[in-house]
Design an enzyme around this catalytic site. Sequence first.
Site, PDB file in Angstrom:
ATOM      1  N   ASP A 180      65.312  58.271  88.758  1.00 18.45           N
ATOM      2  CA  ASP A 180      65.357  57.960  90.403  1.00 18.45           C
ATOM      3  C   ASP A 180      66.370  58.751  90.736  1.00 18.45           C
ATOM      4  OD1 ASP A 180      65.436  56.518  92.738  1.00 18.45           O
ATOM      5  OD2 ASP A 180      66.633  54.646  92.021  1.00 18.45           O
ATOM      6  N   ASP A 230      61.007  60.130  95.362  1.00 19.86           N
ATOM      7  CA  ASP A 230      62.111  60.276  94.581  1.00 19.86           C
ATOM      8  C   ASP A 230      62.191  59.495  93.196  1.00 19.86           C
ATOM      9  OD1 ASP A 230      62.372  57.898  96.103  1.00 19.86           O
ATOM     10  OD2 ASP A 230      64.622  58.220  96.189  1.00 19.86           O
ATOM     11  N   GLU A 231      61.168  58.922  92.976  1.00 20.24           N
ATOM     12  CA  GLU A 231      61.210  57.763  91.802  1.00 20.24           C
ATOM     13  C   GLU A 231      59.727  57.776  90.985  1.00 20.24           C
ATOM     14  OE1 GLU A 231      61.976  53.016  91.498  1.00 20.24           O
ATOM     15  OE2 GLU A 231      61.893  53.981  93.518  1.00 20.24           O
TER      16      GLU A 231
END
Length: 388
Positions: free
Chosen positions: A27, A122-123
């Site tokens: 993350d 983003d994860e």
Amino acid sequence: MSMSSNSTSKTDPVSDVQSLRKIIHVDMDAFYASVEQRDDISLRGLPVIVGGQPNGRGVVAACSYEARKFGIHSAMPSAEAGRRCPHAMFVKPRFEVYKQVSQQIHTVFREFTDQIEPLSLDEAYLDVTSNTLFAGSAYRLAREIKTLIHERTGLVASAGVSYNKFLAKIASDYKKPDGLFCILPAEGETFVASLEIGRFHGVGKVTEARMHDLGILTGGDLRQWSEAELAHEFGKSSRYYYQVARGIDDRPVRVSRIRKSMGSERTFGDNLHERTEMLDILVTLLDDLIDQLAAKSLSSKTVTVKVRFADFSTFTRAHTQHKGLLDKGSAHRALPFLLDRALSLGQESGMQRHGRVGRRSGVRLLGVAFSGLAPLGEDSPIQLEMRW
């Protein structure tokens, strides 16, 4: 408990249990805001808010850790964020840049595994069970991924390592920012027992408050409830709660995640009052979504209209086609009916509507969403019969 943190570890106890999976959750830390601080050195060390301007009707899309100290968080109205931190730097989002950076990050992931489940730009979850690098150490692999991401993008990621997705996600959040944390198989149940219920992935604010009312404050409290008791209080979510309270999560890392819905919303600087203007905007949103569905070779069974009034009261109306899939014409014909039903709910709640929504209220946001998505060709679109 002897859980690993940011310190260097020569061994990886997760890899000692060969029968268990090795999952990494990565993350990025304050992703959008960090990209802006990376690209504009004048923003570094300052409270940065990515989203709408404080004098407008927008919301916070993301914020830096400097801004979070003032209680600012995503989805907060930008005006409220501005009041909490008057000296914050407000920046318009640059989604194309964020997508490019995300591609760089995923390139790093693919150097170590093809078992990747992206959750957002983003994860992502990575299943590295079969990876033999670093003597099969998932912890050392996660550290290498963090290092490469920083070298190639200048950004910082946090990573969690464990034997299932639930614990890996909790681990990635445990030492943020720039965290690296491992929850070992022998420690899973004990770790969960001490965890505050609000930190459980899948327990939102409403559910957290309800659990608190029931005396469930930690994972240990949750574990005292039988599955039947949880089912009585929480319905279909009971199985998930029952298992994760015991450190159990058998969900696989899904390489191809099936998208369940797709939507689009628009917030207005000035409240809308004319029904015809609202309908025109909904048609524009609908056409854009239809193009997106076509580009992804998807179709839908349900169309939903969302109306949010000036006082933030929100109403949605939906229609589901139980046989076949909606076609473009059917979706267009549904819009005026769904809009009128949502406006009627507002009227029943004290709003005025006689061809116009009352001037003191008005509509501040409109949205359209498709759900029940399916690949084109899986079922044939049919004409929608209106029975309102």
